[in-house]
Design an enzyme around this catalytic site. Structure first.
Site, PDB file in Angstrom:
ATOM      1  CE1 TYR A   1      -7.183  -6.687 -22.318  1.00 45.95           C
ATOM      2  CE2 TYR A   1      -8.308  -8.675 -23.017  1.00 45.95           C
ATOM      3  CZ  TYR A   1      -8.280  -7.308 -22.882  1.00 45.95           C
ATOM      4  OH  TYR A   1      -9.329  -6.563 -23.315  1.00 45.95           O
TER       5      TYR A   1
ATOM      6  CB  CYS B   1      -8.128 -12.288 -27.567  1.00 45.60           C
ATOM      7  SG  CYS B   1      -8.233 -12.402 -29.366  1.00 45.60           S
TER       8      CYS B   1
ATOM      9  CB  CYS C   1      -5.707   1.207 -32.117  1.00 48.66           C
ATOM     10  SG  CYS C   1      -6.242   0.174 -33.504  1.00 48.66           S
TER      11      CYS C   1
ATOM     12  CG  HIS D   1      -6.916  -8.646 -31.869  1.00 43.34           C
ATOM     13  ND1 HIS D   1      -7.376  -9.507 -30.912  1.00 43.34           N
ATOM     14  CD2 HIS D   1      -7.727  -7.556 -31.836  1.00 43.34           C
ATOM     15  CE1 HIS D   1      -8.431  -8.966 -30.313  1.00 43.34           C
ATOM     16  NE2 HIS D   1      -8.676  -7.787 -30.851  1.00 43.34           N
TER      17      HIS D   1
ATOM     18  CD  GLU E   1      -2.395 -11.129 -30.887  1.00 44.69           C
ATOM     19  OE1 GLU E   1      -2.711 -10.050 -31.435  1.00 44.69           O
ATOM     20  OE2 GLU E   1      -2.857 -11.483 -29.788  1.00 44.69           O
TER      21      GLU E   1
ATOM     22  CB  CYS F   1      -5.081 -13.886 -31.431  1.00 42.39           C
ATOM     23  SG  CYS F   1      -5.658 -12.372 -32.214  1.00 42.39           S
TER      24      CYS F   1
HETATM   25 ZN   LIG Z   1      -6.639 -11.231 -30.468  1.00 40.63          ZN
END
Ligand SMILES: [Zn+2]
Length: 148
Positions: A119, A98, A26, A70, A72, A101
């Site tokens: 974040y 997030c 990414c 993601h 995780e 997750c």
């Molecule tokens: Zn996530």
């Protein structure tokens, strides 16, 4: 394990997760995760597309594709294909999880979450706290002197 030793281990695993994040294809953001249980790394993950898909995370407008997993989620789902499980484990993540997750972390029986970057949205970490999971924010860069 005493607190000082635990802190040292947490810091080192978090640094390893950061190195692991470099595997991600990414462009916009690279995140790494390690799941540790009884002093062993039992799983690992970084953000990316599902197995069998092209290794490109962003579309032509540089927007992350909706099917990118993601770090995780990759680490936790990898355990689903192994003989191990994350019950009572610690997950080390280079960035705060997030909310999606966070839900997986709770259901995976993970008891500690150590993350290295705040974040802007805190709903994931808030959910973990609500579930009684220990959440620890560490800045791996602040620790350099101590490590020498
Ligand atoms: Zn996530």
């Amino acid at each position: 394990m005493n607190n000082e030793k635990q802190h040292k281990f947490d810091m080192r695993y978090l640094k390893m997760a950061r190195i692991w994040a470099q595997n991600s294809y990414c462009q916009r953001r690279q995140v790494g995760a390690l799941v540790v249980k009884n002093g062993m790394i039992i799983s690992d993950g970084y953000n990316g597309t599902p197995s069998g898909f092209e290794n490109i995370c962003e579309d032509e407008n540089n927007v992350t594709k909706p099917y990118v997993l993601h770090a995780e989620a990759n680490a936790i789902t990898k355990l689903a294909r192994s003989n191990n499980n994350s019950d009572g484990a610690t997950i080390y993540i280079t960035a705060s999880p997030c909310i999606e997750c966070a839900k997986l972390i709770i259901q995976a029986g993970i008891k500690r979450v150590v993350y290295g970057e705040q974040y802007r949205l805190t709903d994931g970490v808030d959910l973990l706290k609500r579930a009684g999971i220990e959440t620890i924010y560490l800045n791996p860069d602040e620790d350099e002197r101590e490590e020498e």
